[in-house]
Design an enzyme around this catalytic site. Structure first.
Site, short mmCIF file in Angstrom:
data_model
loop_
_atom_site.label_atom_id
_atom_site.label_comp_id
_atom_site.label_asym_id
_atom_site.label_seq_id
_atom_site.Cartn_x
_atom_site.Cartn_y
_atom_site.Cartn_z
N VAL A 1 0.84 -1.21 0.00
CA VAL A 1 0.00 0.00 0.00
C VAL A 1 0.86 1.24 0.00
O VAL A 1 1.84 1.33 0.73
CB VAL A 1 -0.93 0.13 1.23
CG1 VAL A 1 -2.25 -0.54 0.98
CG2 VAL A 1 -0.27 -0.35 2.50
N CYS A 2 0.44 2.21 -0.77
CA CYS A 2 1.13 3.51 -0.81
C CYS A 2 0.74 4.28 0.44
O CYS A 2 -0.43 4.65 0.62
CB CYS A 2 0.71 4.28 -2.06
SG CYS A 2 1.33 5.96 -2.06
N ILE A 3 1.69 4.53 1.32
CA ILE A 3 1.38 5.15 2.61
C ILE A 3 0.90 6.60 2.47
O ILE A 3 0.04 7.06 3.23
CB ILE A 3 2.59 5.03 3.60
CG1 ILE A 3 2.20 5.49 5.01
CG2 ILE A 3 3.81 5.74 3.08
CD1 ILE A 3 1.17 4.62 5.70
#
Lengths: 129, 121, 98, 121, 129, 98
Positions: free
Chosen positions: E77-79
């Protein structure tokens, strides 16, 4: 006194939500009684307690908070719509299993669709955003 | 529940396999269960929700369309479909619901105008 | 009864506006909001104006300005968000086309 | 970073005041910062991102379009706009970026076909 | 061996996400090496640790979990996209201020956009859903 | 190089498909997925087929069936999800129109 309720279906990082907040602020400024805001569909994501938006961008969640604390606007989230999107007021704590936690912001009231019906009945106008 | 003689319109604009369509129906049924005068409108891609022989389970989606059978139970008897939307899509009037009234754009809009609150999903 | 139509999407992108114009009655009003402002140059809007010259049409001035859209005031009246609140109470109901 | 001679295309299809448009640009800049060969394509409502004199702050949106000036710094020099999309919207070629190549639908698609990975936002 | 990465931009309760999971499962069945799945935009909401979908509906989050645990598929996941949508691996605990909590599912790896670049380089094909 | 076009939206709702058909080259392929299956009866699709009779067109059979859409096999070949995985590797890249 004019009464108004607003239904929000757009998520917090959609710029469409800024327009809704702008509208509600102008309603309050005009002396309208904003009976409540009902968050439904992806709109419930606005109630997340853990939103962190870059400092130089519009702080959607803080504006909702302000509407609640400074203007007493009731912010109702539909719990059924919340739960399928990862928001809950009944999360088991992994350490202490006797307590439950919530990841819904304290400025929002956990409600059901019945509240939408209530708001409809109690307000002269209902506007969807 | 405070008294209200408001008429509620739920305007369905999303295609069948769509969370918005399911959540629109949930809202309509709640209004009905609170004995609010509620009508359902189907326009644009929304008319697809009325078409027979859809098999939502094929794509692992629960067949919420079956729940529409409960509409009559909640006295939601005014169900309107936009004829122009059906014609544009080449859809015949073979609906899985009885008592759907197919209306011209003008008549459809006339009916909408008889409601005090209109929510579109 | 009268409806205030809030148009939030662009007809260049989505087909909501096509449904909106079919639903507008002579005593209704149309407000172009957010990306709805882009409709001012769409053929659907231009035809609608020709056929319904008396229907009240507004756009949120700031929303058009943010998008560098110039809208002829003969076609649509620029309004503020405060005015939109007023309009909400002048019509019987609203539909949000989004 | 493993070696890659892939060419990446970011196809921008959303209008300006849209989270998707901002996140597409973020992705393009990261590809650029990793020295991947990256091109930007603007089609449909996406062409609006190129138009001059937009004032995003008016609606409380941070002007991410300014960040496009950084594209050259990351050697993202191939920027294509679809002429048909501009014409359909009555938009003149007054862009806030230099070096935008306006292409016919055919030429635009030809360029797209020269890329190995295409992401559309 | 054929290698594939997938980019997900649709949220967990969108039925579009079921199609993506179906596609990935078929890729694995066909012997394709699914190098990773990258969640971006509203797709990051799939990583929420607290999704609860009605029992008789498709359990999107459990299918992601299964892809990770049974097939070893990396779920990134892209934080940055997470934080503006209410997901974080660095939430202050209100009781014990020295620990931080996460509301991102343990089956997902917290990553940045750099991981998208990595996946692009490491996979023969990249498909967006 | 060749592109596999994954069309996920309906042209009756959104304008992505109009952009998709403009981008398809003779050696590309088009796959109708999810609501993209609705396009089989849209004029954009019908015109596209007339003008490009040799371009490969597929639809996910289960997605059409779920929606009660009947697609003439002359117009588009029904495929499974397994076949879609195969196709992914037969073309140089993919574009997802959604």
């Amino acid at each position: 006194m004019q009464t108004l309720s607003v239904v929000i279906t757009t998520p917090p990082c959609s710029y469409s939500t800024i327009t809704a907040i702008d509208y509600i602020n102008h309603a309050i400024k005009a002396g309208v009684n904003v009976v409540g805001v009902f968050f439904y569909q992806d709109g419930v994501l606005n109630a997340s307690a853990n939103i962190a938006i870059a400092n130089d961008e519009y702080q959607t969640h803080k504006h909702w908070q302000k509407l609640n604390t400074e203007h007493g606007v009731n912010l109702h989230v539909c719990i059924t719509a919340c739960e399928k999107r990862g928001l809950s007021d009944d999360i088991g704590d992994t350490v202490n299993t006797e307590v439950t936690q919530s990841n819904i912001s304290q400025y929002f009231t956990v409600s059901g669709l019945g509240e939408l019906v209530e708001l409809t009945a109690k307000s002269e106008k209902m506007v969807q955003f | 529940m405070s008294e209200s003689c408001k008429k509620i319109a739920i305007l369905n604009a999303s295609s069948t396999i769509n969370q918005a369509s399911k959540e629109a129906l949930d809202a309509a049924l709640i209004y009905g269960s609170y004995e609010q005068s509620t009508s359902l409108f189907f326009q644009g891609e929304g008319v697809r929700q009325l078409i027979s022989n859809q098999q939502l389970e094929t794509v692992h989606v629960k067949d919420y369309l079956k729940t529409m059978a409960a509409l009559a139970f909640y006295d939601i008897e005014n169900i309107y479909a936009c004829k122009a939307s059906l014609v544009e899509r080449g859809l015949a009037e073979g609906f899985h619901l009885d008592d759907v009234q197919v209306l011209s754009s003008d008549a459809f809009s006339d009916k909408l105008h008889q409601h005090n609150v209109i929510l579109r999903f | 009864m009268t409806i205030l139509h809030l148009q939030r999407t662009s007809a260049f992108d989505k087909n909501d506006f096509a449904q909106c114009v079919l639903s507008i009655k002579p005593d209704d009003a149309l407000v172009l909001i957010d990306d709805g402002c882009y409709n001012a140059s769409h053929s659907l809007f231009i035809n609608f104006k020709k056929q319904n010259p008396t229907v009240a049409v507004f756009h949120i001035q700031e929303h058009a300005q943010a998008r560098a859209i110039e809208i002829n005031h003969d076609q649509s009246s620029p309004i503020t968000m405060a005015k939109l609140v007023e309009l909400t109470f002048q019509y019987n109901s609203t539909i949000t086309w989004q």
